[in-house]
Design a protein around this motif. Structure first.
Motif: not given
Length: 165
Positions: A10-16, A45-52, A76-84, A86-91
């Motif tokens: 996992f590469a170090p964060p660039l924009a986070a 193993d966790t899928n980050l998705r475009v939407g909820p 609902d049962v989805w959470r919008r997240v930001r990873a280290p 800087g990637e964002t999506g729904w889990l």
């Protein structure tokens, strides 16, 4: 030094990098828990998705159990997240844990006591994920691979600069 822990692929964060700005904390629309907040990945193993929803495209598959993520929205049962990185999506909320962890932004020495003069107990590479045991104004007690030590908050991603616990 008792150990040098390496990050997996996992590469170090660039924009986070932690921002010094104050963030408005408000109750989540579904859970009522504060948002934004930090949680961690429950599974390896966790899928980050475009939407909820499961019908949305998978953006990324994270293979880092325990990696911190910032939860900043709920639907609902989805959470919008930001990873280290800087990637964002729904889990799906079942993929998250309340366990507090930190992602090291740079190579960091852990110290035996919460000061800058105590001996180093270990050196952790950028990208390592460690458990947050305690946090003070500028330092946090970390645990990784059975090693414990104090690290500066400025070297960590996964908590607010003002957090103390």
């Amino acid at each position: 030094m008792s150990a040098l822990l390496a990050a997996s692929s996992f590469a170090p964060p660039l924009a986070a990098q932690q921002e010094e700005e104050r963030v408005e904390i408000r109750p989540g629309r579904v859970s009522g828990r504060p948002t934004p907040r930090f949680e961690s990945l429950r599974n390896p193993d966790t899928n980050l998705r475009v939407g909820p929803g499961e019908s949305y495209k998978i953006l990324w598959v994270y293979h880092r159990r325990g990696m911190p993520v910032e939860v900043y929205d709920e639907y609902d049962v989805w959470r919008r997240v930001r990873a280290p990185d800087g990637e964002t999506g729904w889990l799906h909320h079942t993929q998250l844990s309340l366990a507090r962890t930190a992602f090291l932004l740079k190579e960091t020495e852990l110290r035996a006591a919460p000061d800058s003069v105590s001996p180093a107990t270990a050196r952790l590479e950028a990208g390592v994920t460690a458990t947050l045991v305690e946090c003070r104004a500028d330092l946090c007690l970390l645990e990784a691979a059975g090693l414990q030590g104090w690290a500066p908050k400025a070297a960590l991603w996964g908590l607010r600069p003002e957090e103390v616990f």
